[in-house]
Write an enzyme that holds these catalytic residues in place. Sequence first.
Site, PDB file in Angstrom:
ATOM      1  N   LYS A   1       7.030  -3.485  -0.608  1.00  0.00           N
ATOM      2  CA  LYS A   1       7.274  -2.122  -1.108  1.00  0.00           C
ATOM      3  C   LYS A   1       6.619  -1.063  -0.222  1.00  0.00           C
ATOM      4  O   LYS A   1       7.255  -0.084   0.160  1.00  0.00           O
ATOM      5  CB  LYS A   1       6.761  -1.972  -2.552  1.00  0.00           C
ATOM      6  CG  LYS A   1       7.435  -2.905  -3.543  1.00  0.00           C
ATOM      7  CD  LYS A   1       6.920  -2.698  -4.953  1.00  0.00           C
ATOM      8  CE  LYS A   1       5.441  -2.948  -5.128  1.00  0.00           C
ATOM      9  NZ  LYS A   1       5.024  -4.330  -4.850  1.00  0.00           N
TER      10      LYS A   1
ATOM     11  N   ARG B   1       5.172   0.437 -13.738  1.00  0.00           N
ATOM     12  CA  ARG B   1       4.701  -0.938 -13.590  1.00  0.00           C
ATOM     13  C   ARG B   1       4.777  -1.730 -14.892  1.00  0.00           C
ATOM     14  O   ARG B   1       4.386  -2.887 -14.931  1.00  0.00           O
ATOM     15  CB  ARG B   1       3.253  -0.886 -13.130  1.00  0.00           C
ATOM     16  CG  ARG B   1       2.808  -2.113 -12.375  1.00  0.00           C
ATOM     17  CD  ARG B   1       2.310  -1.730 -11.066  1.00  0.00           C
ATOM     18  NE  ARG B   1       1.435  -2.621 -10.401  1.00  0.00           N
ATOM     19  CZ  ARG B   1       1.091  -2.390  -9.143  1.00  0.00           C
ATOM     20  NH1 ARG B   1       1.550  -1.333  -8.505  1.00  0.00           N
ATOM     21  NH2 ARG B   1       0.281  -3.212  -8.534  1.00  0.00           N
TER      22      ARG B   1
ATOM     23  N   ARG C   1      -2.450 -10.093   4.627  1.00  0.00           N
ATOM     24  CA  ARG C   1      -2.279  -8.642   4.824  1.00  0.00           C
ATOM     25  C   ARG C   1      -3.581  -8.017   5.329  1.00  0.00           C
ATOM     26  O   ARG C   1      -4.665  -8.326   4.880  1.00  0.00           O
ATOM     27  CB  ARG C   1      -1.874  -7.993   3.498  1.00  0.00           C
ATOM     28  CG  ARG C   1      -1.846  -6.473   3.569  1.00  0.00           C
ATOM     29  CD  ARG C   1      -1.028  -5.864   2.458  1.00  0.00           C
ATOM     30  NE  ARG C   1      -1.569  -6.105   1.131  1.00  0.00           N
ATOM     31  CZ  ARG C   1      -0.952  -5.722   0.007  1.00  0.00           C
ATOM     32  NH1 ARG C   1       0.218  -5.110   0.062  1.00  0.00           N
ATOM     33  NH2 ARG C   1      -1.499  -5.984  -1.161  1.00  0.00           N
TER      34      ARG C   1
ATOM     35  N   ARG D   1      -7.882  -5.886   1.928  1.00  0.00           N
ATOM     36  CA  ARG D   1      -8.106  -5.321   0.607  1.00  0.00           C
ATOM     37  C   ARG D   1      -8.868  -6.332  -0.245  1.00  0.00           C
ATOM     38  O   ARG D   1      -8.527  -7.513  -0.238  1.00  0.00           O
ATOM     39  CB  ARG D   1      -6.757  -5.007  -0.064  1.00  0.00           C
ATOM     40  CG  ARG D   1      -6.213  -3.642   0.284  1.00  0.00           C
ATOM     41  CD  ARG D   1      -4.811  -3.416  -0.222  1.00  0.00           C
ATOM     42  NE  ARG D   1      -4.574  -3.754  -1.630  1.00  0.00           N
ATOM     43  CZ  ARG D   1      -3.433  -3.527  -2.271  1.00  0.00           C
ATOM     44  NH1 ARG D   1      -2.417  -2.954  -1.627  1.00  0.00           N
ATOM     45  NH2 ARG D   1      -3.272  -3.869  -3.526  1.00  0.00           N
TER      46      ARG D   1
ATOM     47  N   ARG E   1      -2.748 -10.921 -10.129  1.00  0.00           N
ATOM     48  CA  ARG E   1      -1.769  -9.843  -9.940  1.00  0.00           C
ATOM     49  C   ARG E   1      -0.335 -10.362 -10.090  1.00  0.00           C
ATOM     50  O   ARG E   1       0.522  -9.670 -10.637  1.00  0.00           O
ATOM     51  CB  ARG E   1      -1.985  -9.179  -8.576  1.00  0.00           C
ATOM     52  CG  ARG E   1      -3.284  -8.351  -8.544  1.00  0.00           C
ATOM     53  CD  ARG E   1      -3.748  -8.056  -7.139  1.00  0.00           C
ATOM     54  NE  ARG E   1      -2.774  -7.282  -6.402  1.00  0.00           N
ATOM     55  CZ  ARG E   1      -2.625  -7.326  -5.081  1.00  0.00           C
ATOM     56  NH1 ARG E   1      -3.383  -8.131  -4.352  1.00  0.00           N
ATOM     57  NH2 ARG E   1      -1.740  -6.576  -4.485  1.00  0.00           N
TER      58      ARG E   1
HETATM   59  P1  ADP Z   1       3.679  -4.525  -1.334  1.00  0.00           P
HETATM   60  O1  ADP Z   1       3.490  -3.046  -1.081  1.00  0.00           O
HETATM   61  O2  ADP Z   1       4.964  -4.824  -2.058  1.00  0.00           O
HETATM   62  O3  ADP Z   1       2.487  -5.165  -1.999  1.00  0.00           O
HETATM   63  P2  ADP Z   1       3.455  -4.764   1.591  1.00  0.00           P
HETATM   64  O4  ADP Z   1       4.495  -3.822   2.092  1.00  0.00           O
HETATM   65  O5  ADP Z   1       2.035  -4.326   1.696  1.00  0.00           O
HETATM   66  O6  ADP Z   1       3.825  -5.234   0.072  1.00  0.00           O
HETATM   67  O7  ADP Z   1       3.665  -6.139   2.356  1.00  0.00           O
HETATM   68  C1  ADP Z   1       2.812  -7.267   2.092  1.00  0.00           C
HETATM   69  C2  ADP Z   1       2.534  -8.004   3.409  1.00  0.00           C
HETATM   70  O8  ADP Z   1       3.733  -8.600   3.897  1.00  0.00           O
HETATM   71  C3  ADP Z   1       2.005  -7.098   4.528  1.00  0.00           C
HETATM   72  O9  ADP Z   1       1.036  -7.811   5.269  1.00  0.00           O
HETATM   73  C4  ADP Z   1       3.248  -6.796   5.375  1.00  0.00           C
HETATM   74  O10 ADP Z   1       2.925  -6.562   6.748  1.00  0.00           O
HETATM   75  C5  ADP Z   1       4.077  -8.087   5.196  1.00  0.00           C
HETATM   76  N1  ADP Z   1       5.518  -7.830   5.157  1.00  0.00           N
HETATM   77  C6  ADP Z   1       6.168  -6.791   4.566  1.00  0.00           C
HETATM   78  N2  ADP Z   1       7.507  -6.902   4.703  1.00  0.00           N
HETATM   79  C7  ADP Z   1       7.710  -8.068   5.383  1.00  0.00           C
HETATM   80  C8  ADP Z   1       8.891  -8.775   5.836  1.00  0.00           C
HETATM   81  N3  ADP Z   1      10.125  -8.289   5.599  1.00  0.00           N
HETATM   82  N4  ADP Z   1       8.712  -9.931   6.503  1.00  0.00           N
HETATM   83  C9  ADP Z   1       7.458 -10.424   6.736  1.00  0.00           C
HETATM   84  N5  ADP Z   1       6.322  -9.824   6.340  1.00  0.00           N
HETATM   85  C10 ADP Z   1       6.440  -8.658   5.665  1.00  0.00           C
HETATM   86  P1  AMP Z   2      -0.904  -1.829  -5.396  1.00  0.00           P
HETATM   87  O1  AMP Z   2      -1.479  -1.069  -4.251  1.00  0.00           O
HETATM   88  O2  AMP Z   2       0.430  -1.284  -5.855  1.00  0.00           O
HETATM   89  O3  AMP Z   2      -0.880  -3.319  -5.175  1.00  0.00           O
HETATM   90  O4  AMP Z   2      -1.883  -1.563  -6.654  1.00  0.00           O
HETATM   91  C1  AMP Z   2      -3.251  -1.942  -6.603  1.00  0.00           C
HETATM   92  C2  AMP Z   2      -3.852  -1.841  -8.002  1.00  0.00           C
HETATM   93  O5  AMP Z   2      -3.822  -0.475  -8.470  1.00  0.00           O
HETATM   94  C3  AMP Z   2      -3.145  -2.632  -9.117  1.00  0.00           C
HETATM   95  O6  AMP Z   2      -3.538  -4.003  -9.144  1.00  0.00           O
HETATM   96  C4  AMP Z   2      -3.580  -1.862 -10.372  1.00  0.00           C
HETATM   97  O7  AMP Z   2      -4.906  -2.181 -10.751  1.00  0.00           O
HETATM   98  C5  AMP Z   2      -3.573  -0.415  -9.873  1.00  0.00           C
HETATM   99  N1  AMP Z   2      -2.239   0.210 -10.081  1.00  0.00           N
HETATM  100  C6  AMP Z   2      -1.369   0.642  -9.112  1.00  0.00           C
HETATM  101  N2  AMP Z   2      -0.273   1.174  -9.674  1.00  0.00           N
HETATM  102  C7  AMP Z   2      -0.436   1.084 -11.017  1.00  0.00           C
HETATM  103  C8  AMP Z   2       0.367   1.449 -12.148  1.00  0.00           C
HETATM  104  N3  AMP Z   2       1.574   2.015 -12.005  1.00  0.00           N
HETATM  105  N4  AMP Z   2      -0.143   1.217 -13.386  1.00  0.00           N
HETATM  106  C9  AMP Z   2      -1.354   0.679 -13.551  1.00  0.00           C
HETATM  107  N5  AMP Z   2      -2.145   0.276 -12.536  1.00  0.00           N
HETATM  108  C10 AMP Z   2      -1.693   0.479 -11.280  1.00  0.00           C
END
Ligand code: ADP
Ligand code: AMP
Length: 217
Positions: A13, A88, A127, A160, A171
């Site tokens: 995302k 969410r 990541r 992170r 999660r």
């Molecule tokens: P989200 O925001 O849904 O938690 P991220 O965009 O941070 O996910 O992506 C999670 C991990 O996967 C990151 O390390 C990113 O670089 C990697 N990633 C994202 N999209 C792809 C893809 N299409 N193929 C391989 N790795 C990806």
């Molecule tokens: P993310 O960066 O989207 O993976 O979110 C990291 C953390 O932030 C989550 O595990 C939650 O603790 C909090 N968080 C992010 N978005 C929301 C949401 N829409 N509602 C509640 N908690 C959230």
Amino acid sequence: MELVLLGPPGSGKGTQAKLLAARFGVPHISTGDIFRKNLSEGTDLGQLARRYMDEGTLVPDDVTEAMVRERLRETDAQKGFILDGFPRNLAQGEHFDAMLSEEGRTLTAVIYLAVDRAVLMSRLTGRRVCPKCGATYHLEFNPPKAIGVCDVCGAELVQRPDDSEGTVSTRLAVYDAETAPLATYYQKSGRLREFDGDQPVDQVTRAIVESVAGTDD
Ligand code: ADP
Ligand code: AMP
């Protein structure tokens, strides 16, 4: 262009939201990023969110909803937004619909990124993020040019704290129980568009852009 990105943690995302925001000239609004910024600045909101983020559970709805409402009222969000991480759960989804209709806004689409469960764990534990500019990398799938250094701003990359294996499991369980029902919610109202998130990053972006371009209101 008013898009919501939906999908499990690690589905891409944040990665797609940044590219789509640049492509469509609208802000990328990530509730997780806003919470992390508040945490690093030591604000009251950050203090409140810390416990939930550390354990991988959701910050209470009223706090999160008020934060999004305020963010969407900022000038840059008047021309559109790419929302990442909100809504969410069903309560947030229903609240968000009410918020949009109060403001006279309509979602262009909800982009659902489907990725196999086995892939998500390795994406999340591998990541690495830039604490300065927010760029996201992966040790194996999307490495920076120099090990441990951000391509964009040169800062040292970090992991992170909630990307440890134990918290990732929580999660993913929270996603299944609370967030997954939103896909059905949006599907029923004809707003959900599903994409295979297990393709190279640029292919995923291309498929989304092709789908939404021209359907903008
Ligand atoms: P989200 O925001 O849904 O938690 P991220 O965009 O941070 O996910 O992506 C999670 C991990 O996967 C990151 O390390 C990113 O670089 C990697 N990633 C994202 N999209 C792809 C893809 N299409 N193929 C391989 N790795 C990806
Ligand atoms: P993310 O960066 O989207 O993976 O979110 C990291 C953390 O932030 C989550 O595990 C939650 O603790 C909090 N968080 C992010 N978005 C929301 C949401 N829409 N509602 C509640 N908690 C959230």
